[in-house]
Scaffold this active site. Structure first.
Site, short mmCIF file in Angstrom:
data_model
loop_
_atom_site.label_atom_id
_atom_site.label_comp_id
_atom_site.label_asym_id
_atom_site.label_seq_id
_atom_site.Cartn_x
_atom_site.Cartn_y
_atom_site.Cartn_z
N ASP A 122 -24.29 -41.02 -4.36
CA ASP A 122 -23.16 -41.30 -3.58
C ASP A 122 -23.23 -40.05 -2.54
OD1 ASP A 122 -20.21 -41.45 -2.81
OD2 ASP A 122 -19.90 -39.53 -3.85
N ASP A 136 -20.12 -38.75 -0.11
CA ASP A 136 -19.15 -37.65 0.08
C ASP A 136 -18.83 -37.09 -1.10
OD1 ASP A 136 -19.13 -39.11 2.40
OD2 ASP A 136 -16.83 -39.61 2.47
N GLU A 147 -15.61 -34.95 2.49
CA GLU A 147 -15.16 -36.35 2.63
C GLU A 147 -15.20 -36.56 4.12
OE1 GLU A 147 -14.25 -38.69 -0.11
OE2 GLU A 147 -14.91 -37.16 -1.42
N ARG A 158 -6.33 -45.58 5.66
CA ARG A 158 -6.67 -44.39 6.19
C ARG A 158 -7.32 -44.75 7.68
NH1 ARG A 158 -10.49 -41.75 1.70
NH2 ARG A 158 -10.54 -44.00 1.06
N LYS A 187 -21.48 -50.67 -5.11
CA LYS A 187 -22.29 -49.36 -5.64
C LYS A 187 -23.28 -49.70 -6.71
CE LYS A 187 -20.16 -45.58 -3.65
NZ LYS A 187 -20.16 -43.91 -4.06
N ASN A 235 -14.92 -44.49 -7.77
CA ASN A 235 -15.64 -45.81 -7.18
C ASN A 235 -16.97 -45.70 -7.79
OD1 ASN A 235 -16.03 -43.83 -5.47
ND2 ASN A 235 -16.31 -44.93 -3.69
MG MG Z 1 -17.90 -39.26 -3.64
#
Ligand code: MG
Length: 296
Positions: free
Chosen positions: A88, A90, A97, A133, A221, A247
């Site tokens: 991953d 972030d 992030e 967002r 993912k 996630n």
């Molecule tokens: Mg992350």
């Protein structure tokens, strides 16, 4: 069955003293001697336990309780040096992030961070949180994103060493993010990943208008891990995944070695190994690499 217990502290803090390794040795079946992976910071112990790993795990946890150390117990027979790394981005490979940093640069920081927080703790659906967002930062100029990448995004300690060392040992490394390809391309290059995936931001005349469909989320993912694994003909036993957010959970479960990295509680509890103190080089120690094998 044979197991390996790995103790890892924060880098350069010398948390792992001889006294601590002695107490660990005394508590483990057969009182194994430590093999130092990083003097003062990481060591592993091999031991046999017919009763399974859980007894040793809770004994070690109780003995080392309160110390700033990460503890992992893995079957020793497993192929420890993995052939595929899925990471991953972030708050895992980088300390930020991305969308929060974009928003801060655009002066919408608080509104956007509140949604990010809720999404990462699992309280909000990932896709709708992302779209909400992006609506807040619509119209933003592409140059702002370039500035965010340059000034605000930084690799987490050990990120480059992790990728370079695994690469040098024949592993394939992919950065898979629910964030944006605008940034995964840049960060993949900085750390040395072979490949990167993320969500494509849409621009008209250099102004942000939205995000391309389908939005890559939790299942995507996990699917990415399977796709790379099958494409590269890598056994499931040879896969490693790392992430911090809700996630990432499916991806961490699908990998042979799923590591929660400085993760939200929900994720840390669920993952096979949780790294809460050490840097990303902990993933190399888990695979049995020692400092003198690291590639910067
Ligand atoms: Mg992350």
């Amino acid at each position: 069955m044979e197991y390996v217990a790995i103790l890892i502290g924060a880098p350069q803090k010398n948390t792992l003293t001889r006294e601590i390794t002695q107490s660990a040795s005394l508590i483990l079946p057969g009182n194994p001697a430590p093999r130092w992976l990083s003097p003062g910071n990481a060591a592993e112990f091999r031991f046999f336990d017919e009763g399974g790993e859980w007894g040793a795990r809770s004994d070690l946890r109780a003995t080392l309780y309160g110390l700033p150390l990460d503890i992992a117990i893995l079957p020793a027979r497993e192929r420890r040096r993995k052939k595929l790394l899925i990471a991953d981005m972030d708050s895992t490979i980088i300390g930020q992030e991305c969308i929060d940093e974009i928003a801060a640069e655009a002066g919408k920081g608080d509104e956007v961070s509140a949604i990010t927080e809720a999404a990462m703790y699992g309280g909000l659906d990932f896709r709708s949180a992302l779209r909400a967002r992006i609506r807040l930062i619509e119209g933003l100029n592409e140059a702002v994103l370039a500035r965010v990448a340059d000034k605000r995004l930084h690799l987490n300690p050990g990120a480059r060493t992790l990728v370079q060392t695994m690469r040098a040992n024949g592993a394939y490394c992919a950065l898979v993010s629910g964030g944006f390809t605008f940034f995964t391309r840049i960060i993949a290059k900085r750390a040395g990943f072979h490949a990167n995936r993320g969500n494509e931001l849409l621009f008209i005349n250099g102004q942000l208008t939205g995000v391309a469909d389908p939005v890559l989320g939790r299942e995507a993912k996990r699917d990415a891990l399977e796709e790379y694994r099958i494409k590269l003909n890598i056994a499931a036993a040879d896969t490693l995944a790392v992430g911090d957010g809700a996630n990432d959970l499916d991806m961490l479960e699908a990998a042979n070695l799923g590591v929660a990295y400085h993760a939200k509680p929900l994720v840390a509890e669920d993952a096979r190994v949780s790294i809460d103190h050490a840097s990303l080089t902990a993933l190399l120690y888990l695979q049995g690499y020692s400092d003198d094998e690291f590639i910067e």
